[in-house]
Design an enzyme around this catalytic site. Sequence first.
Site, PDB file in Angstrom:
ATOM      1  N   ARG A  36       1.315  16.086  84.958  1.00 37.80           N
ATOM      2  CA  ARG A  36       2.272  16.130  86.067  1.00 37.80           C
ATOM      3  C   ARG A  36       3.705  16.223  85.527  1.00 37.80           C
ATOM      4  NH1 ARG A  36       4.111  11.837  89.025  1.00 37.80           N
ATOM      5  NH2 ARG A  36       2.729  10.546  87.769  1.00 37.80           N
ATOM      6  N   SER A  65     -17.486   6.683  78.472  1.00 41.55           N
ATOM      7  CA  SER A  65     -17.272   5.353  77.908  1.00 41.55           C
ATOM      8  C   SER A  65     -16.930   5.432  76.431  1.00 41.55           C
ATOM      9  CB  SER A  65     -18.512   4.484  78.085  1.00 41.55           C
ATOM     10  OG  SER A  65     -18.286   3.226  77.483  1.00 41.55           O
ATOM     11  N   LYS A  94     -22.317   4.968  85.147  1.00 40.71           N
ATOM     12  CA  LYS A  94     -21.165   4.401  84.437  1.00 40.71           C
ATOM     13  C   LYS A  94     -20.770   3.046  85.025  1.00 40.71           C
ATOM     14  CE  LYS A  94     -17.784   3.986  81.531  1.00 40.71           C
ATOM     15  NZ  LYS A  94     -16.649   3.317  82.035  1.00 40.71           N
ATOM     16  N   HIS A 153     -23.138   0.609  83.734  1.00 38.39           N
ATOM     17  CA  HIS A 153     -22.764   0.394  82.328  1.00 38.39           C
ATOM     18  C   HIS A 153     -21.673  -0.676  82.250  1.00 38.39           C
ATOM     19  CE1 HIS A 153     -19.844   0.986  79.066  1.00 38.39           C
ATOM     20  NE2 HIS A 153     -20.854   1.370  78.311  1.00 38.39           N
ATOM     21  N   ASN A 154     -20.666  -0.542  83.080  1.00 36.91           N
ATOM     22  CA  ASN A 154     -19.569  -1.506  83.038  1.00 36.91           C
ATOM     23  C   ASN A 154     -20.016  -2.885  83.501  1.00 36.91           C
ATOM     24  OD1 ASN A 154     -18.112   0.746  82.279  1.00 36.91           O
ATOM     25  ND2 ASN A 154     -16.311   0.158  83.462  1.00 36.91           N
ATOM     26  N   GLU A 162     -21.606  -4.287  80.668  1.00 33.91           N
ATOM     27  CA  GLU A 162     -20.528  -4.628  79.714  1.00 33.91           C
ATOM     28  C   GLU A 162     -19.938  -6.005  80.054  1.00 33.91           C
ATOM     29  OE1 GLU A 162     -17.474  -1.473  79.156  1.00 33.91           O
ATOM     30  OE2 GLU A 162     -15.993  -2.970  79.716  1.00 33.91           O
TER      31      GLU A 162
HETATM   32  C1  6PG Z   1     -15.616   1.961  78.784  1.00 33.59           C
HETATM   33  C2  6PG Z   1     -15.015   0.812  79.532  1.00 33.59           C
HETATM   34  C3  6PG Z   1     -13.812   1.201  80.343  1.00 33.59           C
HETATM   35  C4  6PG Z   1     -13.249   0.066  81.173  1.00 33.59           C
HETATM   36  C5  6PG Z   1     -12.750  -1.087  80.387  1.00 33.59           C
HETATM   37  C6  6PG Z   1     -11.973  -2.115  81.151  1.00 33.59           C
HETATM   38  O1  6PG Z   1     -16.789   2.173  79.043  1.00 33.59           O
HETATM   39  O2  6PG Z   1     -14.967   2.605  77.974  1.00 33.59           O
HETATM   40  O3  6PG Z   1     -15.958   0.293  80.403  1.00 33.59           O
HETATM   41  O4  6PG Z   1     -14.217   2.234  81.181  1.00 33.59           O
HETATM   42  O5  6PG Z   1     -12.196   0.566  81.891  1.00 33.59           O
HETATM   43  O6  6PG Z   1     -13.804  -1.698  79.745  1.00 33.59           O
HETATM   44  O7  6PG Z   1     -12.648  -2.653  82.234  1.00 33.59           O
HETATM   45  P1  6PG Z   1     -12.041  -3.947  82.947  1.00 33.59           P
HETATM   46  O8  6PG Z   1     -10.543  -3.782  82.977  1.00 33.59           O
HETATM   47  O9  6PG Z   1     -12.601  -3.980  84.328  1.00 33.59           O
HETATM   48  O10 6PG Z   1     -12.444  -5.104  82.107  1.00 33.59           O
END
Ligand code: 6PG
Length: 478
Positions: free
Chosen positions: A33, A128, A183, A186-187, A190
């Site tokens: 942008r 990710s 995804k 996945h999070n 995580e």
């Molecule tokens: C990834 C992570 C990423 C995510 C961060 C922060 O797979 O690379 O999941 O996508 O944004 O881990 O997540 P939070 O700010 O919610 O902890």
Amino acid sequence: GTAQIGVTGLAVMGRNLARNFARNGFTVAVHNRTAAKTRALVEEFGDEGTFVPAESAEEFVAALERPRRLVIMVKAGDPTDAVIEEFAPLLEEGDVIIDGGNAHFADTRRREKDLRERGIHFVGTGISGGEEGALHGPSIMPGGSAESYATLGPMLEKIAAKAPDGTPTVAHMGPDGAGHFVKMVHNGIEYADMQLIAEAYHLLRSVAGYSPAQIAETFRTWNTGRLDSYLIEITAEVLAHTDADTGKPFVDVVTDQAEQKGTGRWTVQIALDLGVPVSGIAEAVFARSLSGHADLRAASRGLPGPTPRPLSDEEASRFADQVEQALYASKIVSYTQGFHQIQAGSDAYDWNIDLGSVAAIWRAGCIIRAAFLDRIRAAYDTQRDLPSLLSDKEFASEIGSAQDDWRDVVATAAHQGVPTPGFSAALAYYDALRADRLPAALTQAQRDFFGAHTYRRVDREGSFHTLWGGDRSEVGTD
Ligand code: 6PG
């Protein structure tokens, strides 16, 4: 146009992704942008490959060969819609827009449908691995049409990470929102992994009396075994780090309030809608929110707790081994829950997601990458209809050998007043699943008592109601 791919949105993720494409020999159109970022990228990294800088949307679109492939790397939410509306009118039938942000899969479904009606492919793609992953090889989870994957897949395979067996960590997850759904989970996983590691750390520190440096060593040892994973590895790094200002362990100078951007919360919200028990992920999200309630915590600080019982060196070392067992068992449960959610999402939205392929592309590049994921891949690849990871013989036997220590750890945590919501929820899930009979029978009876909500019987077909307010005889309700 001559560029095989374009990236718009050149914040750190977009910039690194563009560089990754260029380093792999693709001609990359780049756009932002504010044009200063575009110029900066080309100035700093222009020698890494072939970039075509574009100042305007028209110039960007014109730089792309057909069918155009255009990656949007902007903040999820309204900015994504704004960018789509900026570019879609300039595109032609068969062109492909790839959204590499952390979009909500419901937004992705809406956008995909809208663009499909306009003849444009929309590929919501989970990416990710953070900044490093974007540059050196992320794990990539694309959704969208199979047709769009045919043109896009080979390029993504080049820039993706490679699993230990050499296969790229990218695969078509399924139509429309499947990629962003995967995804999202996945999070969620995580979050659960991080919470379990945090609990292990807390126990080693408060119960075993280990210093952060000692815990770093313990984690390094664990990382050579079945817990081998990126998150354990970086945990050891963090715990071994000393704050330059104060000379204290770094972890002791960081405010103990964990933030979140939303994907973990979405995982739980959607799990509630789908009726999938993801208690480990939910506890991880709640643990972060609890930590953030500074006032509530200050007001509760004087509440009584147990008197700590220090452990001898020998007891501490034995306890550390037990914590490894508890962590591993709880991790199996988290993944069981997460994969259950992916299966449920796939059923609900007709995505036909291959769970083995999900595990396969999480083996490298992504934040939850771990040796463990190759075993999950193998479990699903050899048993397509596995009802749950816990029904895989190997995982069942491992969790069986871990269970005594796991129970000891949860009991010790309760005795010593250390909160372990992740370990405890995982154990409760395990015990509930393996139970012959659950007290849900009583819950159903209560519902029938106060609301005539009916129940089924173990010995006969049909629905029944007991006349609780009358003579307590039973009536059939079908
Ligand atoms: C990834 C992570 C990423 C995510 C961060 C922060 O797979 O690379 O999941 O996508 O944004 O881990 O997540 P939070 O700010 O919610 O902890």
